[in-house]
Every structure is written in structure tokens, then in C-alpha cells.
Write an enzyme that holds these catalytic residues in place. Structure first.
Site, PDB file in Angstrom:
ATOM      1  N   ASP A  14       2.588  14.715  -2.347  1.00  6.81           N
ATOM      2  CA  ASP A  14       2.965  14.518  -0.380  1.00  6.81           C
ATOM      3  C   ASP A  14       3.990  13.991  -0.190  1.00  6.81           C
ATOM      4  OD1 ASP A  14       0.820  14.735   0.319  1.00  6.81           O
ATOM      5  OD2 ASP A  14      -0.582  12.932   0.053  1.00  6.81           O
ATOM      6  N   ARG A  95       4.546  -3.680  -0.804  1.00  2.92           N
ATOM      7  CA  ARG A  95       4.793  -2.410   0.712  1.00  2.92           C
ATOM      8  C   ARG A  95       6.289  -3.589   0.959  1.00  2.92           C
ATOM      9  NH1 ARG A  95       2.167   0.248  -2.310  1.00  2.92           N
ATOM     10  NH2 ARG A  95       1.172   2.319  -1.082  1.00  2.92           N
ATOM     11  N   ASP A 124      -1.536  -0.029   3.907  1.00  2.00           N
ATOM     12  CA  ASP A 124       0.488   0.582   3.898  1.00  2.00           C
ATOM     13  C   ASP A 124       0.511   0.953   5.273  1.00  2.00           C
ATOM     14  OD1 ASP A 124      -0.538  -0.798   1.328  1.00  2.00           O
ATOM     15  OD2 ASP A 124      -1.681   2.068   0.387  1.00  2.00           O
ATOM     16  N   SER A 175      -7.505   8.355  -5.317  1.00  2.00           N
ATOM     17  CA  SER A 175      -6.732   7.854  -5.019  1.00  2.00           C
ATOM     18  C   SER A 175      -6.134   6.035  -6.477  1.00  2.00           C
ATOM     19  CB  SER A 175      -6.423   7.533  -4.030  1.00  2.00           C
ATOM     20  OG  SER A 175      -5.428   6.897  -3.168  1.00  2.00           O
TER      21      SER A 175
HETATM   22  N1  ARG Z   1      -6.893  -1.061  -0.391  1.00  6.22           N
HETATM   23  C1  ARG Z   1      -6.148  -2.183  -0.721  1.00  6.22           C
HETATM   24  C2  ARG Z   1      -5.177  -2.503   0.320  1.00  6.22           C
HETATM   25  O1  ARG Z   1      -5.278  -2.680   1.311  1.00  6.22           O
HETATM   26  C3  ARG Z   1      -5.414  -1.163  -1.663  1.00  6.22           C
HETATM   27  C4  ARG Z   1      -4.947   0.067  -1.285  1.00  6.22           C
HETATM   28  C5  ARG Z   1      -4.083   1.192  -2.316  1.00  6.22           C
HETATM   29  N2  ARG Z   1      -3.715   2.649  -2.108  1.00  6.22           N
HETATM   30  C6  ARG Z   1      -4.023   3.338  -2.362  1.00  6.22           C
HETATM   31  N3  ARG Z   1      -2.945   4.498  -2.591  1.00  6.22           N
HETATM   32  N4  ARG Z   1      -5.031   3.579  -3.340  1.00  6.22           N
HETATM   33  O2  ARG Z   1      -4.356  -3.522  -0.870  1.00  6.22           O
END
Ligand code: ARG
Length: 401
Positions: A14, A95, A124, A175
Site C-alpha cells: 500500500d 503511532r 490508527d 494484517s
Molecule cells: N487494534 C489495535 C489497535 O488499535 C491494533 C491495530 C493494529 N493494526 C494493524 N494494522 N493490524 O491498537
């Protein structure tokens, strides 16, 4: 001068496709920024060269592993941060750190825009954009995957058209987002919440059910900071890495959770965070020994609020900063050693010692040497229960009328 856009670059499909696409769409030059937060995997120099091959005018790799450990994982440890009482905030912590590097790169490279590869369904995107807004409100944010309904098929077609050097043949079954604090796995077979996670989900931890000898480790803290393992000095990063290996080998820190996302969706996530789980077990117990009761009780609500703010993308918010000050102050006496046994998927505390201990043997003992004056308890209990007795007497009186 041509405008620039700074892209948070992972090296994956991506964000690789996003380089050419952003350049075409905005007319700006793309600066790719990849941040090392201990995610392992591909060599970052390879990733950097891929960004250039995909058309970035500059590609920067930042080694932020110590910074991530000390300024993001450590506060989470001190807050015993577990979202929904279980998830140690793995992605939520990374992040805001990435945001600081995007914002710095935007200033350095004269960019007026930043871009990320998040979808519109997750947390995110919120963390990136609210973070950028808090640090550099003048920057515009572009999210190609979300805002232009970029799909995997479109991305692959784009790669083929432009002959981009990206392997599109293997589609990962999940993912995955990972860093030194842990690993988050979602989608694929896990989207059916009745499906048990299969062995291929895990990478940081061994199967906890495999019989093996236990491991024992002494974790030493100074003011809430892990400073040694088995008496050998370590940096925060080393403490996490070494415990990832040792606790991971014992299957510590797996969890399978249906989670409340900020955007309102419930999602199924499998996590592994062996080092974080071991450190948190040790830290929380050392707090039990060294933190005065009222502070400890108050801190629990602070911990939870802090955790929710971080999960919800408000790392740079005023309330989060104010709670940071309380948490930092609370760690003043959190010094000493915790002995952990790592085994069968659990990190179990088996011993504590601390120069700042509030545990007083003479007060606690039921054997010889008791210094606690039990005669004082009688009056204490009497007064403690006085409001309840008054209320009960009033209720009886009114009932009898
Ligand atoms: N749900 C978790 C969070 O919001 C993990 C997100 C992980 N991202 C991913 N692209 N798998 O912190």
C-alpha cells in the site's frame, strides 16, 4: 520550489504504491520516512531503496528503537497500561512516535502535507491525524487507502502498470502490526470470532502448552524504570528485547480479544507481548510493595484513563500530559527487585525486595515479634462503622413508624 509530501512508509504494497500515486495526484515530491521501532522483518536499508525505486525523491530511515522504548513503552509500563484490562497498547504507542518523526521530516524537507496508509475503519488513522493536528496543525493529511478507496487489487494493478519492484504474489493471511512492545494480528480467519487462532498467527511466542523447564528472572527497577535483569544492567530497550526472548520462549503474553475500537466497531485481535507482559507483572507487583495505599488506589483510575486516552489517539492531549505528571510522580519509590517465574504462558511473581518497601514484617506477622497494637483496632472499627450504624438505626426507626 515544488511542494513535498512526507509519507509514513512501511515498505509494503500500500505505501509503496502510494509514492507514485501521491506524486501524480498532488504534483508534490514524495519523501518516504520509515521508522524502526523494533518491528524486525526486512532490513530497513532494503526498504529505503525500495522507496527510492518507487519514485520517492528522498527516503529516510530513522532508528527510533531506544526512543520508542524509553518515551513510549516505559510510560505505558509505569501506567500498567492494558486497554480493556488486557491489551498492552502495542500499535497505539507507536503511532504518536511515528507522528513526531513525520512532523520533523515535514519541517526539514519543506513539506506541507503528510500521508499515511491507514484504512478508514481502524484506530490508527485517528492516532496519526489527531497527533499531526496536535503537533503541526498547519500540515494537511492525506490517507490514500481511505480517502480514495484504494483496494489491494487496484494497488496490484498499479504496480503491474508501472513495473514497481514489489512482490505482490504472496498475500499475507493476516494484517499484522508489530514493534518491540508486541505484535497485533487481525483479519483473515480470525474475523470469524469462533475460530481458534492457529499456530501460524504467532511469531513472538512459543506454544505455552509445550512442556519445558521454567525460566526464572529477577527484574530490578529504579523509580519505575527497569534497569537490570538478573543483576546485569540493561537499557529499557534491552529489558524489553531480552524478556521478549525469554518470556516468549515460555509462551507468555498471548491474548485473544474482541476489542472496542474508537470508531465503534468491535474487532477480533490476537496479540503477543511477552516482554511487556513480564515487565508489567513485575512492575505492578513492585508498586503493590512500594506505593502508599491511597496513591495506589487513585493511580488505578489514572492508569485506566491514561490507557484509554492513548488508545483513543490522544497521546498529545492536555489531559494525557497532566496524567503523565501524576504517573511520573507516583514512580518515585518504585525501586527494588521482583523475581518472576516464566512458565506455561504465565509470568508469576514469586519474590519481592525493595529499599523503599512499605511492607513491615513486624506489623504483618502473626508470629513472634508482632509490633501491631491490636487493642487500637477495637476503637478504629467502632468509628469506621459509625456512619453505617447510624443509617441502619434511622432505617429501623422509620420502618417502625
Ligand atoms: N487494534 C489495535 C489497535 O488499535 C491494533 C491495530 C493494529 N493494526 C494493524 N494494522 N493490524 O491498537
Amino acid at each position: 520550489m515544488t511542494d513535498r509530501v512526507v509519507l509514513a512508509y512501511s515498505g509494503g504494497l500500500d505505501t509503496s504504491v502510494a509514492i507514485g500515486w501521491l506524486a501524480e495526484r498532488t504534483g508534490a515530491e514524495v519523501v518516504a520516512v520509515a521508522v524502526d521501532i523494533g518491528q524486525g522483518g526486512e532490513d530497513l536499508e532494503t526498504i529505503r531503496r525500495r522507496a527510492l525505486a518507487c519514485g520517492a525523491v528522498e527516503a529516510v530511515v530513522v532508528d527510533a528503537r531506544d526512543e520508542f522504548a524509553e518515551q513510549y513503552c516505559l510510560p505505558a509500563l509505569q501506567a500498567n497500561a492494558l486497554y480493556m484490562d488486557r491489551y498492552p497498547l502495542v500499535s497505539s504507542l507507536s503511532r504518536p512516535l511515528i507522528v513526531t518523526h513525520l512532523v520533523a521530516a515535514a519541517a526539514y524537507h519543506g513539506a506541507s502535507q503528510v500521508a499515511h496508509g491507514c484504512t478508514g475503519k481502524g484506530n490508527d488513522q485517528v492516532r496519526f491525524e489527531v497527533g499531526v493536528g496536535a503537533l503541526a496543525p498547519q500540515l494537511e493529511v492525506i490517507a490514500p487507502v481511505r480517502d480514495y478507496a484504494w483496494t489491494r487489487d487496484k494497488a496490484i494493478a498499479y504496480c503491474d502498470e508501472r513495473g514497481l519492484p514489489i512482490d505482490v504474489t504472496t498475500k499475507a493471511p493476516y494484517s499484522i502490526d508489530q514493534n518491540v512492545w508486541g505484535r497485533a494480528v487481525e483479519t483473515g480467519a480470525l474475523e470469524d470470532i469462533w475460530n481458534a487462532p492457529t499456530a501460524d498467527v504467532y511469531a513472538y511466542t512459543a506454544d505455552p502448552a509445550t512442556p519445558r523447564p521454567a525460566d526464572e528472572v529477577v527484574v530490578s527497577f529504579e523509580h519505575g524504570v527497569p534497569v537490570a535483569l538478573d543483576e546485569k544492567p540493561v537499557s529499557v530497550l534491552e529489558a524489553i528485547e531480552q524478556l521478549n526472548t525469554r518470556a516468549g520462549a515460555q509462551g507468555v503474553g498471548r491474548l485473544d480479544l474482541v476489542e472496542d475500537r474508537l470508531v465503534g466497531i468491535k474487532s477480533r485481535e490476537v496479540y503477543e507481548a511477552p516482554g511487556a507482559a513480564a515487565l508489567m507483572a513485575a512492575h505492578a507487583e513492585l508498586e503493590n510493595v512500594t506505593v502508599e495505599r491511597d496513591l495506589a488506589r487513585f493511580k488505578k483510575t489514572t492508569d485506566q484513563r491514561w490507557t484509554e486516552l492513548v488508545y483513543d489517539g490522544l497521546w498529545f492531549s492536555p489531559l494525557k500530559q497532566a496524567l503523565d505528571a501524576l504517573l511520573a510522580s507516583s514512580q518515585q519509590h518504585v525501586s527494588g527487585d521482583i523475581r518472576l517465574v516464566l512458565h506455561g504462558g504465565r509470568a508469576t511473581v514469586t519474590g519481592r525486595r525493595s529499599p523503599a518497601s512499605l511492607y513491615d514484617f513486624a506489623l504483618a506477622t502473626y508470629d513472634e515479634g508482632d509490633s501491631f497494637d491490636q487493642s487500637l483496632a477495637k476503637g478504629f472499627v467502632e468509628l469506621w462503622g459509625l456512619p453505617s450504624r447510624l443509617a441502619a438505626a434511622r432505617n429501623q426507626r422509620l420502618a417502625g413508624q
